[in-house]
Write an enzyme that holds these catalytic residues in place. Structure first.
Site, short mmCIF file in Angstrom:
data_model
loop_
_atom_site.label_atom_id
_atom_site.label_comp_id
_atom_site.label_asym_id
_atom_site.label_seq_id
_atom_site.Cartn_x
_atom_site.Cartn_y
_atom_site.Cartn_z
CG PHE A 142 -27.19 23.85 -96.94
CD1 PHE A 142 -27.96 22.89 -97.56
CD2 PHE A 142 -27.66 24.43 -95.77
CE1 PHE A 142 -29.18 22.50 -97.03
CE2 PHE A 142 -28.87 24.04 -95.23
CZ PHE A 142 -29.64 23.08 -95.87
CG ASP A 147 -22.17 33.88 -91.45
OD1 ASP A 147 -22.34 33.22 -92.48
OD2 ASP A 147 -21.89 33.38 -90.34
CE LYS A 205 -20.98 30.25 -88.17
NZ LYS A 205 -22.08 31.01 -88.73
CB ALA A 223 -29.99 39.20 -79.39
P1 ATR Z 1 -27.74 31.77 -84.61
O1 ATR Z 1 -26.25 31.59 -84.55
O2 ATR Z 1 -28.40 31.00 -85.73
O3 ATR Z 1 -28.16 33.19 -84.58
P2 ATR Z 1 -28.32 31.45 -81.79
O4 ATR Z 1 -27.08 32.17 -81.44
O5 ATR Z 1 -28.72 30.23 -81.04
O6 ATR Z 1 -28.33 31.00 -83.31
O7 ATR Z 1 -29.54 32.52 -81.72
C1 ATR Z 1 -30.87 32.20 -82.00
C2 ATR Z 1 -31.75 33.43 -81.81
O8 ATR Z 1 -33.10 33.08 -82.10
C3 ATR Z 1 -31.77 33.98 -80.40
O9 ATR Z 1 -31.98 35.37 -80.45
C4 ATR Z 1 -32.98 33.27 -79.79
O10 ATR Z 1 -33.55 33.96 -78.70
P3 ATR Z 1 -32.96 33.79 -77.19
O11 ATR Z 1 -31.76 34.67 -77.12
O12 ATR Z 1 -34.07 34.22 -76.32
O13 ATR Z 1 -32.63 32.32 -77.05
C5 ATR Z 1 -33.92 33.30 -80.96
N1 ATR Z 1 -34.95 32.27 -80.91
C6 ATR Z 1 -34.76 30.93 -81.06
N2 ATR Z 1 -35.96 30.29 -80.98
C7 ATR Z 1 -36.90 31.25 -80.78
C8 ATR Z 1 -38.32 31.24 -80.60
N3 ATR Z 1 -39.01 30.10 -80.65
N4 ATR Z 1 -38.95 32.41 -80.41
C9 ATR Z 1 -38.25 33.57 -80.38
N5 ATR Z 1 -36.92 33.66 -80.54
C10 ATR Z 1 -36.24 32.51 -80.72
#
Ligand code: ATR
Length: 288
Positions: free
Chosen positions: A25, A111, A75, A136
């Site tokens: 974007f 961010d 990143k 997290a």
């Molecule tokens: P970003 O950089 O966008 O934060 P990321 O580092 O992959 O992406 O983190 C995604 C977050 O969403 C994580 O906290 C993930 O949980 P896990 O640590 O257990 O993987 C959470 N997440 C992704 N899909 C999820 C789902 N379907 N239900 C609950 N939490 C989810």
């Protein structure tokens, strides 16, 4: 593009590096804002696979690219190749914006600052509040480290409990804030949300196309919560709709996206972009 815009020998380059970048974007929101101010810059995107990251960073200097955004998966991995990292970004362990200051590459995490700005502009008080954060991952880290500068307490709910607990420990050690990591179980959420002031979803749950999903059930929400969902497509997620119906103040993810970009824009060009125009361009692109 308006009639005044043209690429010339003097045109400076701003860019995004990530892998992939085709659906990014950033060019969509930066170029109209650059053109409105008649700045002699163009914003483009480069798809850089991890094996080429170091060379791409050298290229920023070699080609005198003035500014750069960094996205997934670079990143964190890019940090060793840069010259200066802002202290907050160093604590987060991830950057998303680089300025080329006469050959010195300086990096920040907008961010983080952009998310806090979006919350404040929406009228949300952060100082001394108890904040519940779902997720997290990278976005959660960026937000938590900046919110920890002002909040009273942070509780992180994550599907993988150990990841949330580790982040909470880091926040306690580096930011000296009371922080806990708990499991994303509705019973535990219910108890913690009763005393919370702000709820933030940093997970992709509820994002297009699975728009009927929400990370928490509606009956756990109460009207004293300010609910922020960083998901921006759709602009009103199921979580936000539920929160609104309970009487909560709410904020979607589009403002954070715009502000993180706008902070970089100002840093690179010295000019404040029209954030309304940036948001309008994104909405048009997203069809919302
Ligand atoms: P970003 O950089 O966008 O934060 P990321 O580092 O992959 O992406 O983190 C995604 C977050 O969403 C994580 O906290 C993930 O949980 P896990 O640590 O257990 O993987 C959470 N997440 C992704 N899909 C999820 C789902 N379907 N239900 C609950 N939490 C989810």
């Amino acid at each position: 593009m308006n009639g005044r815009f043209s690429i010339k020998g003097t045109t400076q380059i701003l860019c995004l590096i990530g892998h992939p970048v085709a659906h990014s974007f950033s060019p969509i929101m930066h170029n109209p804002a650059l053109q409105e101010l008649e700045l002699d810059y163009v914003y483009t995107a480069f798809d850089v696979p991890p094996r080429n990251l170091e060379k791409a960073v050298e290229g920023l200097k070699a080609l005198n690219i003035k500014g750069c955004n960094v996205t997934i998966p670079h990143k964190e991995a890019i940090i060793p190749f840069l010259d200066e990292i802002d202290p907050l970004a160093a604590k987060i362990g991830a950057i998303n914006t680089i300025k080329n200051d006469n050959g010195t590459l300086i990096a920040k995490n907008t961010d983080s600052i952009g998310g806090k700005k979006a919350l404040k502009e929406a009228g949300c008080t952060i100082s001394k509040q108890k904040i519940a954060v779902i997720g997290a991952g990278g976005a959660s880290r960026a937000l938590n480290f900046t919110l920890a500068e002002e909040a009273r307490e942070i509780v992180i709910f994550n599907r993988t409990v150990s990841r949330g607990k580790n982040l909470a420990k880091e926040l306690q050690n580096k930011m000296e804030i009371k922080a806990r990591g708990l499991s994303l179980e509705q019973k535990i959420l219910k108890k913690e949300l009763e005393g919370a002031d702000i709820l933030i979803n940093t997970t992709p749950v509820g994002m297009y196309p699975k728009v009927d999903n929400s990370p928490i059930s509606k009956d756990l929400l109460h009207e004293d919560l300010f609910v922020f969902d960083i998901v921006y497509n759709p602009s009103k997620t199921k979580l936000l709709k539920d929160a609104k119906s309970v009487g909560c103040d709410t904020l979607g993810g589009l403002d954070m996206l715009v502000y993180q970009g706008a902070l970089g824009f100002k840093w690179w060009t010295g000019h404040k972009p029209n954030t309304t125009l940036m948001k309008k361009a994104l909405k048009k692109h997203l069809g919302i």
